[in-house]
Design a protein around this motif. Structure first.
Motif, PDB file in Angstrom:
ATOM      1  N   SER A 137       0.851  -1.246  -0.107  1.00 60.19           N
ATOM      2  CA  SER A 137      -0.127  -0.146  -0.059  1.00 60.19           C
ATOM      3  C   SER A 137       0.756   1.130  -0.027  1.00 60.19           C
ATOM      4  O   SER A 137       2.325   1.023   0.021  1.00 60.19           O
ATOM      5  CB  SER A 137      -1.001  -0.080   1.325  1.00 60.19           C
ATOM      6  N   GLY A 138       0.340   2.403  -0.361  1.00 58.38           N
ATOM      7  CA  GLY A 138       1.004   3.625  -0.328  1.00 58.38           C
ATOM      8  C   GLY A 138       1.660   3.877  -1.431  1.00 58.38           C
ATOM      9  O   GLY A 138       1.844   3.214  -2.611  1.00 58.38           O
ATOM     10  N   SER A 139       2.675   5.044  -1.326  1.00 60.72           N
ATOM     11  CA  SER A 139       3.382   5.267  -2.483  1.00 60.72           C
ATOM     12  C   SER A 139       5.050   4.998  -2.329  1.00 60.72           C
ATOM     13  O   SER A 139       5.372   5.013  -1.113  1.00 60.72           O
ATOM     14  CB  SER A 139       3.273   6.843  -2.788  1.00 60.72           C
ATOM     15  N   PRO A 140       5.796   4.663  -3.223  1.00 60.00           N
ATOM     16  CA  PRO A 140       5.396   4.835  -4.654  1.00 60.00           C
ATOM     17  C   PRO A 140       4.882   3.536  -4.999  1.00 60.00           C
ATOM     18  O   PRO A 140       4.684   2.756  -4.284  1.00 60.00           O
ATOM     19  CB  PRO A 140       6.848   4.805  -5.227  1.00 60.00           C
ATOM     20  N   CYS A 141       4.513   3.549  -6.425  1.00 61.63           N
ATOM     21  CA  CYS A 141       3.982   2.257  -6.829  1.00 61.63           C
ATOM     22  C   CYS A 141       4.593   1.851  -8.095  1.00 61.63           C
ATOM     23  O   CYS A 141       5.083   2.550  -9.100  1.00 61.63           O
ATOM     24  CB  CYS A 141       2.414   2.647  -7.176  1.00 61.63           C
ATOM     25  N   ILE A 142       4.653   0.488  -8.323  1.00 65.70           N
ATOM     26  CA  ILE A 142       5.315   0.006  -9.431  1.00 65.70           C
ATOM     27  C   ILE A 142       4.478  -1.078 -10.117  1.00 65.70           C
ATOM     28  O   ILE A 142       3.971  -1.932  -9.207  1.00 65.70           O
ATOM     29  CB  ILE A 142       6.790  -0.859  -9.301  1.00 65.70           C
ATOM     30  N   LYS A 199       7.880  -1.115   0.652  1.00 59.71           N
ATOM     31  CA  LYS A 199       7.885   0.392   0.841  1.00 59.71           C
ATOM     32  C   LYS A 199       6.876   1.074  -0.231  1.00 59.71           C
ATOM     33  O   LYS A 199       7.405   2.220  -0.437  1.00 59.71           O
ATOM     34  CB  LYS A 199       9.289   0.837   0.893  1.00 59.71           C
ATOM     35  N   GLY A 200       6.040   0.602  -0.414  1.00 57.02           N
ATOM     36  CA  GLY A 200       5.034   1.041  -1.227  1.00 57.02           C
ATOM     37  C   GLY A 200       3.881  -0.210  -1.872  1.00 57.02           C
ATOM     38  O   GLY A 200       3.650  -1.098  -1.234  1.00 57.02           O
ATOM     39  N   THR A 201       3.428   0.436  -2.974  1.00 61.28           N
ATOM     40  CA  THR A 201       2.454  -0.776  -3.719  1.00 61.28           C
ATOM     41  C   THR A 201       3.228  -1.333  -4.896  1.00 61.28           C
ATOM     42  O   THR A 201       3.744  -0.779  -5.782  1.00 61.28           O
ATOM     43  CB  THR A 201       1.441   0.138  -4.139  1.00 61.28           C
ATOM     44  N   VAL A 202       2.742  -2.898  -5.042  1.00 55.47           N
ATOM     45  CA  VAL A 202       3.250  -3.584  -6.390  1.00 55.47           C
ATOM     46  C   VAL A 202       1.736  -3.916  -6.988  1.00 55.47           C
ATOM     47  O   VAL A 202       0.815  -4.298  -6.363  1.00 55.47           O
ATOM     48  CB  VAL A 202       3.889  -4.477  -6.134  1.00 55.47           C
ATOM     49  N   LYS A 203       1.600  -3.379  -8.281  1.00 52.62           N
ATOM     50  CA  LYS A 203       0.403  -3.649  -9.123  1.00 52.62           C
ATOM     51  C   LYS A 203       0.747  -4.894 -10.032  1.00 52.62           C
ATOM     52  O   LYS A 203       1.926  -4.802 -10.574  1.00 52.62           O
ATOM     53  CB  LYS A 203      -0.139  -2.452  -9.724  1.00 52.62           C
ATOM     54  N   GLU A 209      -6.881   2.241 -21.474  1.00 56.35           N
ATOM     55  CA  GLU A 209      -8.098   2.867 -21.706  1.00 56.35           C
ATOM     56  C   GLU A 209      -9.335   2.581 -20.793  1.00 56.35           C
ATOM     57  O   GLU A 209     -10.144   3.195 -20.639  1.00 56.35           O
ATOM     58  CB  GLU A 209      -8.405   2.291 -23.183  1.00 56.35           C
ATOM     59  N   ASN A 210      -9.259   1.322 -20.273  1.00 57.95           N
ATOM     60  CA  ASN A 210     -10.021   0.999 -19.326  1.00 57.95           C
ATOM     61  C   ASN A 210      -9.680   1.202 -17.675  1.00 57.95           C
ATOM     62  O   ASN A 210     -10.210   0.566 -16.769  1.00 57.95           O
ATOM     63  CB  ASN A 210     -10.695  -0.594 -19.240  1.00 57.95           C
ATOM     64  N   GLY A 211      -8.592   1.930 -17.581  1.00 59.85           N
ATOM     65  CA  GLY A 211      -8.374   2.457 -16.157  1.00 59.85           C
ATOM     66  C   GLY A 211      -7.336   1.912 -15.596  1.00 59.85           C
ATOM     67  O   GLY A 211      -6.963   2.354 -14.340  1.00 59.85           O
ATOM     68  N   LEU A 212      -6.146   1.198 -16.245  1.00 55.49           N
ATOM     69  CA  LEU A 212      -5.233   0.431 -15.416  1.00 55.49           C
ATOM     70  C   LEU A 212      -4.385   1.503 -14.593  1.00 55.49           C
ATOM     71  O   LEU A 212      -3.848   1.461 -13.813  1.00 55.49           O
ATOM     72  CB  LEU A 212      -4.337  -0.119 -16.551  1.00 55.49           C
ATOM     73  N   LEU A 213      -3.971   2.964 -15.483  1.00 56.44           N
ATOM     74  CA  LEU A 213      -3.309   3.749 -14.751  1.00 56.44           C
ATOM     75  C   LEU A 213      -3.927   4.736 -14.078  1.00 56.44           C
ATOM     76  O   LEU A 213      -3.418   5.834 -13.800  1.00 56.44           O
ATOM     77  CB  LEU A 213      -2.202   4.411 -16.009  1.00 56.44           C
ATOM     78  N   LYS A 214      -5.194   4.686 -13.904  1.00 57.35           N
ATOM     79  CA  LYS A 214      -6.020   5.604 -13.285  1.00 57.35           C
ATOM     80  C   LYS A 214      -6.128   5.557 -11.883  1.00 57.35           C
ATOM     81  O   LYS A 214      -5.691   6.592 -11.050  1.00 57.35           O
ATOM     82  CB  LYS A 214      -7.181   5.913 -13.993  1.00 57.35           C
ATOM     83  N   GLU A 215      -6.409   4.532 -11.459  1.00 57.81           N
ATOM     84  CA  GLU A 215      -6.667   4.113  -9.872  1.00 57.81           C
ATOM     85  C   GLU A 215      -5.183   3.707  -9.453  1.00 57.81           C
ATOM     86  O   GLU A 215      -4.776   2.701  -9.790  1.00 57.81           O
ATOM     87  CB  GLU A 215      -7.509   3.106  -9.679  1.00 57.81           C
ATOM     88  N   LYS A 216      -4.671   4.403  -8.716  1.00 58.35           N
ATOM     89  CA  LYS A 216      -3.219   4.003  -8.067  1.00 58.35           C
ATOM     90  C   LYS A 216      -2.400   3.954  -9.414  1.00 58.35           C
ATOM     91  O   LYS A 216      -1.778   3.055  -9.833  1.00 58.35           O
ATOM     92  CB  LYS A 216      -3.195   2.789  -7.225  1.00 58.35           C
ATOM     93  N   LYS A 217      -1.979   5.156 -10.170  1.00 59.80           N
ATOM     94  CA  LYS A 217      -1.113   5.282 -11.094  1.00 59.80           C
ATOM     95  C   LYS A 217       0.227   4.582 -10.800  1.00 59.80           C
ATOM     96  O   LYS A 217       0.759   5.517  -9.841  1.00 59.80           O
ATOM     97  CB  LYS A 217      -1.063   6.536 -11.994  1.00 59.80           C
ATOM     98  N   PRO A 218       0.825   3.904 -11.679  1.00 61.43           N
ATOM     99  CA  PRO A 218       2.175   3.350 -11.165  1.00 61.43           C
ATOM    100  C   PRO A 218       3.101   4.307 -11.500  1.00 61.43           C
ATOM    101  O   PRO A 218       2.964   5.288 -12.354  1.00 61.43           O
ATOM    102  CB  PRO A 218       2.541   2.162 -12.060  1.00 61.43           C
ATOM    103  N   ASP A 219       4.341   4.674 -10.644  1.00 57.06           N
ATOM    104  CA  ASP A 219       5.312   5.340 -11.004  1.00 57.06           C
ATOM    105  C   ASP A 219       6.396   4.745 -11.795  1.00 57.06           C
ATOM    106  O   ASP A 219       7.161   5.605 -12.473  1.00 57.06           O
ATOM    107  CB  ASP A 219       6.062   5.860  -9.769  1.00 57.06           C
ATOM    108  N   ALA A 220       6.376   3.512 -12.029  1.00 54.24           N
ATOM    109  CA  ALA A 220       7.190   2.928 -12.841  1.00 54.24           C
ATOM    110  C   ALA A 220       6.529   1.402 -13.312  1.00 54.24           C
ATOM    111  O   ALA A 220       5.674   1.045 -12.609  1.00 54.24           O
ATOM    112  CB  ALA A 220       8.528   2.488 -12.137  1.00 54.24           C
ATOM    113  N   TRP A 269      13.173  -1.533  -6.000  1.00 51.14           N
ATOM    114  CA  TRP A 269      12.944  -0.174  -6.373  1.00 51.14           C
ATOM    115  C   TRP A 269      11.820   0.689  -5.520  1.00 51.14           C
ATOM    116  O   TRP A 269      12.197   1.686  -5.271  1.00 51.14           O
ATOM    117  CB  TRP A 269      12.100  -0.265  -8.142  1.00 51.14           C
ATOM    118  N   LEU A 270      11.008   0.143  -4.768  1.00 47.60           N
ATOM    119  CA  LEU A 270      10.242   0.670  -3.976  1.00 47.60           C
ATOM    120  C   LEU A 270      11.066   1.224  -2.807  1.00 47.60           C
ATOM    121  O   LEU A 270      10.809   2.230  -2.392  1.00 47.60           O
ATOM    122  CB  LEU A 270       9.244  -0.355  -3.442  1.00 47.60           C
TER     123      LEU A 270
END
Length: 406
Positions: A85-90, A143-147, A165-176, A401-402
């Motif tokens: 949970s939390g940031s950053p996100c990969i 130290k963050g979130t893994v999607k 297009e269906n929201g992969l990067l909208k909810e909890k947008k990954p930083d990498a 990376w996190l």
């Protein structure tokens, strides 16, 4: 031994079991119900939260894919799981669709269907499931979130696009973002990466020409679609010699040119399929504009009519800064002497839709040896021993990376 690699080797049997199970249920395109069900069940067993992503395809897209030779696809469904949970996100991505190729191997786990996992996507999904197990066990240390993205439709060139297009990067947008692909013709354990453009774009043009058929002795009463097709064929091939920078890697192939039934009949219709690959973004944009212009000019010049269906898959791009960060983490698993910078891949990979939006890195992982049958071959086989290493690379990249970007 690296602790994560040790964990991966401990679950090696499960990774192989997952890969073999997926290998026996190959499915094509955007909607893979059996494959998805297996992955969802495995995520449930590991108590990892997941959700589906996708939805109904526009009717035009369904028709366009059918024009390109794919089965009827009316919906797309991928699986997104989250650990930590939390940031950053990969984001870690694995594709999971198969090919319309009947496997010709004597493996005890062959599918037996007319389709086959001859591109290794079953191994990608299995390695990501292995990484999921490791990451779940280490969740308190993250130290963050893994999607995790289990993606359909990579072989269509648009699966990643539909996920975005269906929201992969909208909810909890990954930083990498990070993805990899096995290579059966490279020595097991060898790994390669490219900084910058690492795979070619692909532009496909499916042209259906309508003329006016008739007797070959009376061409003046006809509109010959075969002649028009030939004119278009020659003209588009000249584009690469006259309007593309010679320094740009660009190839144009007309893989389908068909029409007619007999020597004394001018047919009503003809069909031409044009494919352009390039590692140069500027060249891709120019050719994508010019090919339809040339088609329109030549068909209308000879009084024909036409329908044109187009597809575009962008280059995949490895972000230089992210790459420099991740290389040491990959070396911890693969070994310093096993990881090398390599030339770009002239094939196409739809992970490019994600790297357009998020800094990403793409890795090639050897899973065989030179001389083996290549990808997309009915005799393609993979060295299963490398699967635990692949799972460890996924997991180590995420954990490290996190930690380094907290």
């Amino acid at each position: 031994m690296n602790e994560i690699l040790k964990k991966a080797k401990e679950i090696h049997g499960q990774i192989v079991e997952d890969r073999r199970a997926l290998h026996q249920i190959p499915e094509l395109g955007m909607y893979l119900p059996e494959t998805a069900a297996y992955i969802k069940d495995r995520l449930d067993e590991m108590e990892i939260q997941w959700k589906t992503i996708g939805g109904q395809l526009p009717k035009k897209m369904t028709r366009d894919f059918m024009e390109a030779g794919f089965p009827k696809m009316e919906k797309a469904e991928g699986i997104v799981a989250q650990i930590g949970s939390g940031s950053p996100c990969i984001l870690l991505r694995a594709d999971m669709d198969a090919l319309p190729i009947k496997e010709k191997n004597n493996l005890k786990f062959c599918s037996g269907s007319e389709w086959g996992h001859m591109c290794g996507h079953d191994s990608h999904a299995a390695m990501l499931l292995g990484a999921a197990r490791i990451l779940k066990d280490m969740e308190g240390e993250l130290k963050g979130t893994v999607k995790l993205l289990f993606q359909p439709g990579e072989e269509t060139g648009a699966g990643a696009r539909l996920m975005v297009e269906n929201g992969l990067l909208k909810e909890k947008k990954p930083d990498a973002a990070f993805a990899m692909h096995v290579q059966p013709i490279e020595n097991s354990g060898d790994a390669g990466y490219v900084m910058g453009v690492c795979s070619a774009s692909l532009d496909t043009f499916i042209l259906k020409i309508t003329g006016k058929g008739g007797h070959s002795s009376q061409p003046q009463l006809c509109v010959d679609p075969l002649m028009i097709m030939n004119q278009v064929y020659q003209a588009v091939n000249l584009l690469l010699t006259r309007e593309t920078d010679p320094a740009a890697m660009a190839t144009l192939t007309c893989g389908v040119a068909q029409g007619g039934t007999a020597v004394n009949i001018i047919p009503d219709t003809a069909e031409l399929h044009i494919g352009i690959r390039t590692l140069d973004v500027e060249a891709s944009e120019h050719l994508r504009k010019r090919v339809p212009e040339i088609i329109d000019f030549y068909v209308k010049a000879w009084r024909g009519e036409y329908e044109l269906t187009t597809f575009h898959t962008p280059c995949t791009y490895t972000d230089e800064k992210l790459c420099r960060e991740l290389v040491p983490y990959i070396q911890e698993i693969a070994g310093t002497d096993k990881l090398k910078q390599i030339p770009p891949m002239t094939g196409t990979e739809d992970f490019g839709y994600i790297t357009q939006e998020v800094p990403g890195m793409f890795l090639f992982l050897g899973a065989g040896k030179p001389g083996n049958a290549p990808l997309h071959n009915a005799h393609m086989v993979l060295d299963e021993e490398v699967f635990s290493e692949g799972a460890a690379i996924y997991a180590n990249v995420a954990v490290s990376w996190l930690r380094g970007n907290k």
